[in-house]
Enzyme design. Structure first.
Site, PDB file in Angstrom:
ATOM      1  N   SER A  14       2.594  -2.108   5.134  1.00 51.02           N
ATOM      2  CA  SER A  14       3.619  -3.163   5.282  1.00 51.02           C
ATOM      3  C   SER A  14       4.990  -2.650   4.872  1.00 51.02           C
ATOM      4  O   SER A  14       5.977  -2.837   5.596  1.00 51.02           O
ATOM      5  CB  SER A  14       3.225  -4.376   4.448  1.00 51.02           C
ATOM      6  N   GLU A  44      -2.606  -0.271  -8.077  1.00 50.66           N
ATOM      7  CA  GLU A  44      -4.003  -0.490  -7.720  1.00 50.66           C
ATOM      8  C   GLU A  44      -4.660   0.880  -7.589  1.00 50.66           C
ATOM      9  O   GLU A  44      -5.714   1.156  -8.136  1.00 50.66           O
ATOM     10  CB  GLU A  44      -4.059  -1.246  -6.396  1.00 50.66           C
ATOM     11  N   ASN A 103       0.779  -1.241   0.000  1.00 46.09           N
ATOM     12  CA  ASN A 103       0.000   0.000   0.000  1.00 46.09           C
ATOM     13  C   ASN A 103       0.810   1.291   0.000  1.00 46.09           C
ATOM     14  O   ASN A 103       0.244   2.363  -0.134  1.00 46.09           O
ATOM     15  CB  ASN A 103      -0.948   0.028   1.206  1.00 46.09           C
ATOM     16  N   TRP A 134     -11.091  -8.163  11.351  1.00 47.22           N
ATOM     17  CA  TRP A 134     -10.318  -7.648  10.204  1.00 47.22           C
ATOM     18  C   TRP A 134      -8.836  -7.828  10.500  1.00 47.22           C
ATOM     19  O   TRP A 134      -8.085  -8.372   9.708  1.00 47.22           O
ATOM     20  CB  TRP A 134     -10.649  -6.167   9.977  1.00 47.22           C
ATOM     21  N   ASP A 153      -7.917 -11.948  -5.032  1.00 46.66           N
ATOM     22  CA  ASP A 153      -7.766 -10.840  -4.088  1.00 46.66           C
ATOM     23  C   ASP A 153      -8.034 -11.328  -2.654  1.00 46.66           C
ATOM     24  O   ASP A 153      -7.298 -11.005  -1.721  1.00 46.66           O
ATOM     25  CB  ASP A 153      -8.745  -9.730  -4.489  1.00 46.66           C
ATOM     26  N   ARG A 201     -15.330  -3.034   5.488  1.00 50.80           N
ATOM     27  CA  ARG A 201     -14.890  -4.200   4.728  1.00 50.80           C
ATOM     28  C   ARG A 201     -16.094  -5.069   4.364  1.00 50.80           C
ATOM     29  O   ARG A 201     -17.199  -4.837   4.846  1.00 50.80           O
ATOM     30  CB  ARG A 201     -13.898  -5.041   5.563  1.00 50.80           C
ATOM     31  N   HIS A 251      -1.410   1.854   9.802  1.00 51.88           N
ATOM     32  CA  HIS A 251      -2.442   1.859   8.749  1.00 51.88           C
ATOM     33  C   HIS A 251      -3.128   3.223   8.800  1.00 51.88           C
ATOM     34  O   HIS A 251      -2.467   4.243   8.768  1.00 51.88           O
ATOM     35  CB  HIS A 251      -3.394   0.686   9.004  1.00 51.88           C
TER      36      HIS A 251
HETATM   37  P1  FAD Z   1       3.105  -6.729  12.592  1.00 53.96           P
HETATM   38  O1  FAD Z   1       3.607  -6.932  11.217  1.00 53.96           O
HETATM   39  O2  FAD Z   1       1.716  -6.937  12.897  1.00 53.96           O
HETATM   40  O3  FAD Z   1       4.062  -7.484  13.590  1.00 53.96           O
HETATM   41  C1  FAD Z   1       3.870  -7.537  14.983  1.00 53.96           C
HETATM   42  C2  FAD Z   1       4.837  -8.572  15.549  1.00 53.96           C
HETATM   43  O4  FAD Z   1       4.891  -8.491  16.965  1.00 53.96           O
HETATM   44  C3  FAD Z   1       4.463 -10.013  15.213  1.00 53.96           C
HETATM   45  O5  FAD Z   1       5.643 -10.704  14.864  1.00 53.96           O
HETATM   46  C4  FAD Z   1       3.923 -10.536  16.544  1.00 53.96           C
HETATM   47  O6  FAD Z   1       4.033 -11.938  16.675  1.00 53.96           O
HETATM   48  C5  FAD Z   1       4.832  -9.802  17.515  1.00 53.96           C
HETATM   49  N1  FAD Z   1       4.314  -9.664  18.879  1.00 53.96           N
HETATM   50  C6  FAD Z   1       3.123  -9.177  19.279  1.00 53.96           C
HETATM   51  N2  FAD Z   1       3.034  -9.178  20.616  1.00 53.96           N
HETATM   52  C7  FAD Z   1       4.217  -9.670  21.076  1.00 53.96           C
HETATM   53  C8  FAD Z   1       4.735  -9.913  22.370  1.00 53.96           C
HETATM   54  N3  FAD Z   1       4.036  -9.639  23.465  1.00 53.96           N
HETATM   55  N4  FAD Z   1       5.977 -10.453  22.487  1.00 53.96           N
HETATM   56  C9  FAD Z   1       6.716 -10.730  21.371  1.00 53.96           C
HETATM   57  N5  FAD Z   1       6.261 -10.511  20.122  1.00 53.96           N
HETATM   58  C10 FAD Z   1       5.032  -9.978  19.978  1.00 53.96           C
HETATM   59  N6  FAD Z   1      -0.331  -3.214   4.285  1.00 53.96           N
HETATM   60  C11 FAD Z   1      -0.102  -3.171   2.951  1.00 53.96           C
HETATM   61  O7  FAD Z   1       0.965  -2.712   2.511  1.00 53.96           O
HETATM   62  N7  FAD Z   1      -1.027  -3.640   2.062  1.00 53.96           N
HETATM   63  C12 FAD Z   1      -2.205  -4.191   2.452  1.00 53.96           C
HETATM   64  O8  FAD Z   1      -3.009  -4.610   1.624  1.00 53.96           O
HETATM   65  C13 FAD Z   1      -2.454  -4.262   3.853  1.00 53.96           C
HETATM   66  N8  FAD Z   1      -3.580  -4.843   4.293  1.00 53.96           N
HETATM   67  C14 FAD Z   1      -3.742  -5.036   5.630  1.00 53.96           C
HETATM   68  C15 FAD Z   1      -4.839  -5.755   6.055  1.00 53.96           C
HETATM   69  C16 FAD Z   1      -5.026  -6.008   7.386  1.00 53.96           C
HETATM   70  C17 FAD Z   1      -6.174  -6.834   7.809  1.00 53.96           C
HETATM   71  C18 FAD Z   1      -4.113  -5.473   8.335  1.00 53.96           C
HETATM   72  C19 FAD Z   1      -4.311  -5.709   9.803  1.00 53.96           C
HETATM   73  C20 FAD Z   1      -3.019  -4.747   7.933  1.00 53.96           C
HETATM   74  C21 FAD Z   1      -2.817  -4.524   6.564  1.00 53.96           C
HETATM   75  N9  FAD Z   1      -1.704  -3.832   6.108  1.00 53.96           N
HETATM   76  C22 FAD Z   1      -1.480  -3.753   4.750  1.00 53.96           C
HETATM   77  C23 FAD Z   1      -0.775  -3.154   7.044  1.00 53.96           C
HETATM   78  C24 FAD Z   1       0.421  -3.995   7.482  1.00 53.96           C
HETATM   79  O9  FAD Z   1       0.048  -5.306   7.712  1.00 53.96           O
HETATM   80  C25 FAD Z   1       1.002  -3.376   8.739  1.00 53.96           C
HETATM   81  O10 FAD Z   1       1.250  -2.014   8.455  1.00 53.96           O
HETATM   82  C26 FAD Z   1       2.314  -3.996   9.200  1.00 53.96           C
HETATM   83  O11 FAD Z   1       2.187  -5.376   9.341  1.00 53.96           O
HETATM   84  C27 FAD Z   1       2.770  -3.374  10.522  1.00 53.96           C
HETATM   85  O12 FAD Z   1       4.006  -3.904  10.870  1.00 53.96           O
HETATM   86  P2  FAD Z   1       4.436  -4.116  12.408  1.00 53.96           P
HETATM   87  O13 FAD Z   1       5.783  -4.746  12.388  1.00 53.96           O
HETATM   88  O14 FAD Z   1       4.247  -2.863  13.149  1.00 53.96           O
HETATM   89  O15 FAD Z   1       3.376  -5.147  13.000  1.00 53.96           O
END
Ligand code: FAD
Length: 626
Positions: free
Chosen positions: A435, A127, A63, A217, A351, A248, A388
């Site tokens: 992501s 997209e 995204n 979601w 998708d 959604r 997000h």
């Molecule tokens: P995450 O990737 O969620 O990682 C969190 C990590 O922390 C995981 O490894 C988890 O196991 C770990 N964790 C949690 N609690 C603990 C704990 N207590 N101890 C140790 N480890 C822990 N982005 C796009 O680019 N395109 C999309 O189409 C898109 N669609 C999405 C759809 C959904 C439903 C969601 C929820 C998100 C979407 N995103 C999308 C956004 C993207 O997924 C997030 O921006 C991204 O994953 C955030 O990264 P993060 O590392 O902060 O969290």
């Protein structure tokens, strides 16, 4: 269950907590800089990195991709877009810093093997303006593989749930957690810690109940640990009131992006009315943000919600109409028409299969052919996902070269606690990283954390008595259960304890009814919020009586304690902000209007580990552009 738990001590230089997109980016970058400086990097994830976090199931689009190298967009344009979508509340410096690095992360993804859709000319298929299409079922596996290769499996601890930070005065000193598979308590001692444990799901009551419970979601693994960890370390937090509500496909939460952006579908109400057209005048009330394209996500939500509350629901995604429009150009050639229809049908199903398999199953189970009939869409329950379209997270330093002095304190992405860094959902006021941007931000934060270690190269002290205290607190729910389980015939209900599931239901019910969840039509007011605080107080008391029959339930206990703190920080900031700024995310019925004069600012919050006192206050928004 035996009550002897081995203590395992791990001493490292940089500790990365979490294994998701931000943590994987951090691992790759930290490994590079650590090698140059002879430092050790350790990563700990509560799950298995291949499929952990929000990208676990895969995604169908990246995204955030700007295409700066090809002159498609500028970094400044992205900053404008994010500010606009968040109704003016975003940090220019942080969004800028991520946006200028994000394309580099995407190019790495492709190098590591992620299939990105290409046009016949070899260009990425967009997209929307900022989104590119991928074959992303294995997205997370590919990103995790690179992180694992960079760090080496000896430096990675999977299935270890981090519960609390360790502090040495005003500096972070590490973290403690427990294995969810073995009788092991982990003490990680580190010179710097990078928190990247995602956002929070399950704080509000979900629409799904009974056989659907657990369906949301947001995949159910992220339970507010980032917020808990940074708050408990004493870090200043920001935008804790800015939750996210996605609209959604109803009940299986399938993505709508491809339908709106790629298939150019309309959403209509039960009477065929198009709320985005019929309610256009409402957008004047939210000027200037409501009058600029793209219309902020919360305002699009709000127009649909107005239809729903006037009894014009259900709302529908007009899939059959969109597909018919796209195939119309081929209708004079039956063979080409058939081929095009097949292609569109494939794309529609893929998708979902790429990222929300449950929606494809629901379509199959309900005999839904998208080319024949519309599907319902609905506003989901609220989530906390600062990466997000929400914005909650820690208040972090901006980058040295562009952050104003008020937003810079030595190291990019360092929280207000020395040596504690945050990225992805864990850092606030920099929405729309998604992501790719979370990965890029993880890289930024890791590079800065290594610099911090090089310049502050001493191992902080860890008080052994504090570690013992935390170990006892960690396993207390197992003891509570053992001591009391025989007082009732059904161990699920007991006058002397509360099981984590029941505790979660209580939290979700109070948030839903008093803090503007689905049941309350996303609306709240001061009296309701005060009542929520009162009930949260009782819940906090009962947290002492949480009981777990095994390690899995112990994890559930801690997940819900983390959620409860995320909830409390949310309620406190929603009370503080006396206006309605994001009406499609929550509506303050006692302050139904946006107040630019008094509230175009950040609301920050801090919990003091020494006194247990909360402080909520305003922080100015300093613009770099626009
Ligand atoms: P995450 O990737 O969620 O990682 C969190 C990590 O922390 C995981 O490894 C988890 O196991 C770990 N964790 C949690 N609690 C603990 C704990 N207590 N101890 C140790 N480890 C822990 N982005 C796009 O680019 N395109 C999309 O189409 C898109 N669609 C999405 C759809 C959904 C439903 C969601 C929820 C998100 C979407 N995103 C999308 C956004 C993207 O997924 C997030 O921006 C991204 O994953 C955030 O990264 P993060 O590392 O902060 O969290």
């Amino acid at each position: 269950m035996p009550m002897n738990f081995e203590t395992v001590e791990v001493t490292t230089d940089l500790l990365i907590v979490g294994g998701g997109m931000a943590a994987c980016g951090a691992a790759v970058e930290a490994a590079y800089w650590a090698k140059k400086n002879g430092l050790k990097v350790t990563l700990v994830d509560k799950a298995a990195m291949d499929r952990s976090g929000a990208v676990a199931m895969g995604l169908s689009a990246i995204n955030q991709y700007l295409g700066v190298g090809k002159g498609k967009n500028t970094v400044e344009q992205y900053v404008e877009y994010v500010k606009q979508d968040l109704m003016g509340v975003a940090r220019d410096d942080l969004v800028y810093n991520i946006a200028r690095h994000v394309d580099g992360s995407v190019h790495l993804f492709e190098k590591w093997g992620l299939p990105i859709w290409k046009t016949e000319d070899g260009e990425y298929v967009n997209e929307g303006r900022w989104q590119i299409m991928i074959n992303g079922e294995s997205y997370k596996v590919i990103i995790a593989e690179a992180a694992k290769n960079a760090l080496g499996m000896d430096n990675i601890y999977e299935r270890v749930f981090i519960i609390e930070p360790l502090l040495d005065g005003d500096r972070i000193a590490g973290a403690v957690g427990f294995s969810v598979r073995e009788n092991k308590f982990y003490v990680f001692k580190a010179k710097a810690v990078l928190a990247a444990m995602g956002g929070a799901v399950g704080v509000f009551k979900p629409r799904s109940t009974g056989e659907g419970l657990g369906r949301s979601w947001y995949p159910p693994f992220s339970t507010g640990s980032s917020a808990y960890f940074t708050i408990r370390a004493g870090a200043e937090m920001t935008c804790q009131e800015v939750r996210f509500i996605p609209v959604r496909f109803k009940d299986a939460y399938g993505p709508v992006g491809a339908w709106f952006l790629l298939f150019k579908s309309r959403a209509t109400n039960a009477f065929g009315g198009e709320y985005m057209v019929e309610r256009r005048d409402e957008l004047q009330n939210w000027a200037p943000y409501g009058l600029v394209k793209p219309i902020p996500a919360n305002l699009r939500n709000y127009l649909g919600m107005l239809d729903e509350s006037e009894g014009k629901g259900p709302l529908f995604m007009r899939t059959e109409e969109a597909i018919a429009n796209l195939a119309a150009a081929y209708k004079d050639d039956p063979k080409a028409f058939k081929k095009k229809m097949k292609e569109l049908e494939n794309e529609a199903w893929e998708d979902f299969l790429d990222m929300t398999i449950a929606q494809a199953l629901l379509w199959a189970a309900t005999n839904t052919a998208p080319e024949e009939k519309s599907s319902e869409i609905a506003a989901a329950e609220p989530y906390f996902i600062g990466s997000h379209s929400g914005a909650s997270g820690a208040w972090v330093s901006g980058p040295e070269d562009i952050a104003p002095p008020e937003y810079f304190w030595g190291y990019a992405n360092m929280t207000t606690v020395k040596g504690l860094f945050a990225a992805g959902d864990a850092s606030g006021a920099s929405s729309h990283k998604f992501s790719s941007g979370s990965h890029a931000e993880g890289r930024i934060a890791a590079k800065a954390a290594i610099k911090f270690i090089v310049e502050n190269n001493t191992q902080p002290n860890v008080d052994p008595a504090k570690v013992e205290e935390l170990k006892a607190a960690t396993y207390k729910p197992l003891e509570v259960y053992e001591a009391n389980k025989d007082f009732t015939t059904d161990p699920e209900v007991n006058p002397n304890y509360i099981k984590p599931k029941m505790f979660m239901f209580r939290l979700q019910k109070l948030m839903d009814e008093y803090v503007g969840g689905v049941t309350a039509n996303f609306s709240t007011n001061k009296a309701k919020l005060d009542r929520a605080m009162e009930l949260l107080g009782f819940l906090k008391e009962d947290a002492e009586k949480l009981a777990a029959k095994d390690l899995h339930e112990l994890m559930r206990c801690w997940e819900n304690i983390h959620r409860m703190w995320q909830a409390e920080s949310h309620v406190r900031t929603v009370i503080f902000r006396e206006e309605t700024r994001w009406p499609g995310y929550y509506f303050r019925a006692d302050y139904p209007k946006m107040d630019e004069e008094n509230w175009l600012c950040f609301v920050n919050l801090k919990w003091d580990p020494a006194t247990g006192q909360w402080d909520v206050f305003k922080k100015p928004i300093i613009r770099l552009f626009g």
